[in-house]
Scaffold this motif. Structure first.
Motif, PDB file in Angstrom:
ATOM      1  N   VAL A 104      11.892   8.328  -8.444  1.00 46.42           N
ATOM      2  CA  VAL A 104      12.276   9.246  -9.235  1.00 46.42           C
ATOM      3  C   VAL A 104      13.664   9.211  -9.866  1.00 46.42           C
ATOM      4  O   VAL A 104      14.010   9.275 -11.243  1.00 46.42           O
ATOM      5  N   ASN A 105      14.569   8.473  -9.348  1.00 45.42           N
ATOM      6  CA  ASN A 105      15.900   8.063  -9.798  1.00 45.42           C
ATOM      7  C   ASN A 105      15.879   7.265 -10.965  1.00 45.42           C
ATOM      8  O   ASN A 105      16.465   7.351 -12.062  1.00 45.42           O
ATOM      9  N   ALA A 106      14.904   6.391 -11.023  1.00 48.15           N
ATOM     10  CA  ALA A 106      14.686   5.121 -12.227  1.00 48.15           C
ATOM     11  C   ALA A 106      13.824   5.991 -13.195  1.00 48.15           C
ATOM     12  O   ALA A 106      14.537   5.715 -14.456  1.00 48.15           O
ATOM     13  N   ALA A 107      13.091   7.110 -13.096  1.00 50.30           N
ATOM     14  CA  ALA A 107      12.401   7.897 -14.179  1.00 50.30           C
ATOM     15  C   ALA A 107      13.620   8.884 -14.826  1.00 50.30           C
ATOM     16  O   ALA A 107      13.638   8.624 -15.953  1.00 50.30           O
ATOM     17  N   HIS A 108      14.460   9.271 -13.873  1.00 47.30           N
ATOM     18  CA  HIS A 108      15.720  10.108 -14.449  1.00 47.30           C
ATOM     19  C   HIS A 108      16.602   9.336 -15.400  1.00 47.30           C
ATOM     20  O   HIS A 108      17.179   9.612 -16.279  1.00 47.30           O
ATOM     21  N   GLN A 138       6.862   7.413   7.257  1.00 51.26           N
ATOM     22  CA  GLN A 138       7.218   8.309   6.382  1.00 51.26           C
ATOM     23  C   GLN A 138       8.769   8.479   5.874  1.00 51.26           C
ATOM     24  O   GLN A 138       8.868   8.732   4.486  1.00 51.26           O
ATOM     25  N   GLN A 139       9.782   7.828   6.621  1.00 49.09           N
ATOM     26  CA  GLN A 139      11.096   7.764   6.222  1.00 49.09           C
ATOM     27  C   GLN A 139      11.073   6.705   5.099  1.00 49.09           C
ATOM     28  O   GLN A 139      11.841   6.866   4.116  1.00 49.09           O
ATOM     29  N   LEU A 140      10.429   5.671   5.188  1.00 46.62           N
ATOM     30  CA  LEU A 140      10.550   4.540   4.004  1.00 46.62           C
ATOM     31  C   LEU A 140       9.795   5.167   2.690  1.00 46.62           C
ATOM     32  O   LEU A 140      10.191   4.832   1.701  1.00 46.62           O
ATOM     33  N   ASN A 141       8.862   6.129   3.035  1.00 46.55           N
ATOM     34  CA  ASN A 141       8.128   6.573   1.868  1.00 46.55           C
ATOM     35  C   ASN A 141       9.117   7.227   0.976  1.00 46.55           C
ATOM     36  O   ASN A 141       9.055   7.630  -0.262  1.00 46.55           O
ATOM     37  N   GLN A 142       9.991   8.048   1.862  1.00 48.71           N
ATOM     38  CA  GLN A 142      11.109   8.945   1.225  1.00 48.71           C
ATOM     39  C   GLN A 142      11.851   8.055   0.389  1.00 48.71           C
ATOM     40  O   GLN A 142      12.517   8.501  -0.515  1.00 48.71           O
ATOM     41  N   VAL A 143      12.358   7.063   1.283  1.00 52.20           N
ATOM     42  CA  VAL A 143      13.324   6.187   0.402  1.00 52.20           C
ATOM     43  C   VAL A 143      12.555   5.613  -1.185  1.00 52.20           C
ATOM     44  O   VAL A 143      13.476   5.782  -2.046  1.00 52.20           O
ATOM     45  N   PHE A 144      11.313   5.298  -1.075  1.00 51.34           N
ATOM     46  CA  PHE A 144      10.778   4.709  -2.257  1.00 51.34           C
ATOM     47  C   PHE A 144      10.874   5.986  -3.349  1.00 51.34           C
ATOM     48  O   PHE A 144      10.839   5.454  -4.515  1.00 51.34           O
ATOM     49  N   LEU A 145      10.288   7.138  -2.920  1.00 52.86           N
ATOM     50  CA  LEU A 145      10.241   8.219  -3.624  1.00 52.86           C
ATOM     51  C   LEU A 145      11.641   8.345  -4.503  1.00 52.86           C
ATOM     52  O   LEU A 145      11.415   8.640  -5.672  1.00 52.86           O
ATOM     53  N   GLU A 196       0.640  -1.226   0.149  1.00 60.01           N
ATOM     54  CA  GLU A 196       0.069  -0.104   0.021  1.00 60.01           C
ATOM     55  C   GLU A 196       0.896   1.283   0.055  1.00 60.01           C
ATOM     56  O   GLU A 196       0.636   2.113  -0.640  1.00 60.01           O
ATOM     57  N   ALA A 197       2.018   1.273   0.811  1.00 60.28           N
ATOM     58  CA  ALA A 197       2.924   2.442   0.752  1.00 60.28           C
ATOM     59  C   ALA A 197       3.270   2.593  -0.301  1.00 60.28           C
ATOM     60  O   ALA A 197       3.505   3.750  -1.045  1.00 60.28           O
ATOM     61  N   LEU A 198       3.666   1.402  -1.356  1.00 59.38           N
ATOM     62  CA  LEU A 198       4.520   1.644  -2.391  1.00 59.38           C
ATOM     63  C   LEU A 198       3.427   2.355  -3.516  1.00 59.38           C
ATOM     64  O   LEU A 198       3.801   3.020  -4.350  1.00 59.38           O
ATOM     65  N   GLU A 199       2.166   1.707  -3.532  1.00 63.14           N
ATOM     66  CA  GLU A 199       1.183   2.249  -4.363  1.00 63.14           C
ATOM     67  C   GLU A 199       0.860   3.848  -4.180  1.00 63.14           C
ATOM     68  O   GLU A 199       0.733   4.558  -5.277  1.00 63.14           O
ATOM     69  N   THR A 200       0.836   4.022  -2.875  1.00 60.95           N
ATOM     70  CA  THR A 200       0.697   5.627  -2.468  1.00 60.95           C
ATOM     71  C   THR A 200       1.990   6.511  -3.013  1.00 60.95           C
ATOM     72  O   THR A 200       1.678   7.471  -3.865  1.00 60.95           O
ATOM     73  N   THR A 201       3.139   5.990  -2.887  1.00 61.01           N
ATOM     74  CA  THR A 201       4.335   6.659  -3.466  1.00 61.01           C
ATOM     75  C   THR A 201       4.543   6.776  -4.903  1.00 61.01           C
ATOM     76  O   THR A 201       4.857   7.871  -5.439  1.00 61.01           O
ATOM     77  N   ILE A 202       3.992   5.816  -5.604  1.00 61.85           N
ATOM     78  CA  ILE A 202       4.033   5.638  -7.040  1.00 61.85           C
ATOM     79  C   ILE A 202       2.893   6.717  -7.565  1.00 61.85           C
ATOM     80  O   ILE A 202       3.022   7.501  -8.610  1.00 61.85           O
TER      81      ILE A 202
END
Length: 249
Positions: free
Chosen positions: A149-153, A138-145, A104-110
């Motif tokens: 974003v790095n993958a997209a770049h 919140q910290q894990l969400n920041q890691v996932f984000l 669920e956290a990953l889906e939110t971050t996506i």
């Protein structure tokens, strides 16, 4: 901010629902008038009505009205979902550790990172049946984000694919972020988690994202690994103990 946005979105959604009902009633009323006009034998009486109906494009308006309202309701729903995802992503009310569903956290971050992803990549998900993890959400969400974003770049101007996969391995949960981007040399891989090290252009990266991510995962008693090949893409693997931050403490 969420409260201030949700208030007007609430009455916008409600008003759109009422408007849809009103348009349906108007459409039914116009149909009754239309039938009455057809039954009327007076051509002189019908002519100006038929001319006005054609000039004002009444039939087209009736066809479009429900679709326009449906699209507006969908847009309003999307705004409310975005606000909810922002609340879930920030989790400002969870300064302590919490037991969360990483899928669920990953889906939110996506959803939060979607604007960075949608123009450059096809987003794939393979979420496994994994246990909940004790962590600082919140910290894990920041890691996932950061990793998304790095993958997209890394894809640059060439449209590619980003895959997020979750699975359980013993007493650990694995989260893998893979992309079909430019990849990294061995030298870059060795330095990727160093503070202020970046391969991005000046002004496009601080070199702190992966360093901070590394520290966060380490604090949770886990690890973050990278496998990459130039021209073939990159895979970041985050390993987290199910007991999470409490065990690490």
């Amino acid at each position: 901010v969420a409260h201030e946005i949700n208030n007007p979105m609430g009455f916008i959604t409600s008003n759109l629902g009422s408007l849809d009902k009103y348009v349906s009633r108007l459409s039914e009323f116009i149909s009754v008038i239309d039938q009455s006009m057809q039954d009327c034998g007076d051509a002189e009486l019908k002519a100006p009505v038929l001319e006005a109906r054609k000039r004002l494009k009444i039939d087209r308006i009736l066809d479009d009205a429900h679709q326009l309202i449906a699209e507006s309701q969908d847009g309003a729903g999307r705004v409310r979902r975005i606000v909810q995802d922002l609340k879930s992503f920030s989790r400002v009310d969870q300064a302590e550790t919490a037991l969360i569903d990483l899928n669920e956290a990953l889906e939110t971050t996506i959803n939060i990172a979607w604007n960075e992803i949608k123009y450059v990549a096809e987003m794939q998900r393979e979420f496994g049946d994994i246990p909940k993890v004790q962590c600082f959400p919140q910290q894990l969400n920041q890691v996932f984000l950061n990793l998304l974003v790095n993958a997209a770049h890394a894809l640059g101007d060439t449209r590619g694919e980003i895959m997020v996969r979750t699975e359980q391995e013993g007493d650990q949960v694995l989260v893998k972020f893979s992309d079909t981007g430019c990849g990294m040399t061995d030298e870059v891989q060795r330095r990727i988690f160093e503070p202020f090290f970046t391969t991005k252009e000046v002004g496009k990266g601080t070199g702190l994202g992966l360093s901070i991510s590394y520290d966060i995962i380490k604090k949770h008693g886990g690890s973050i690994e990278v496998q990459s090949e130039v021209g073939r893409g990159t895979v970041f693997t985050v390993r987290l103990p199910v007991a999470g931050a409490e065990q690490a403490d």
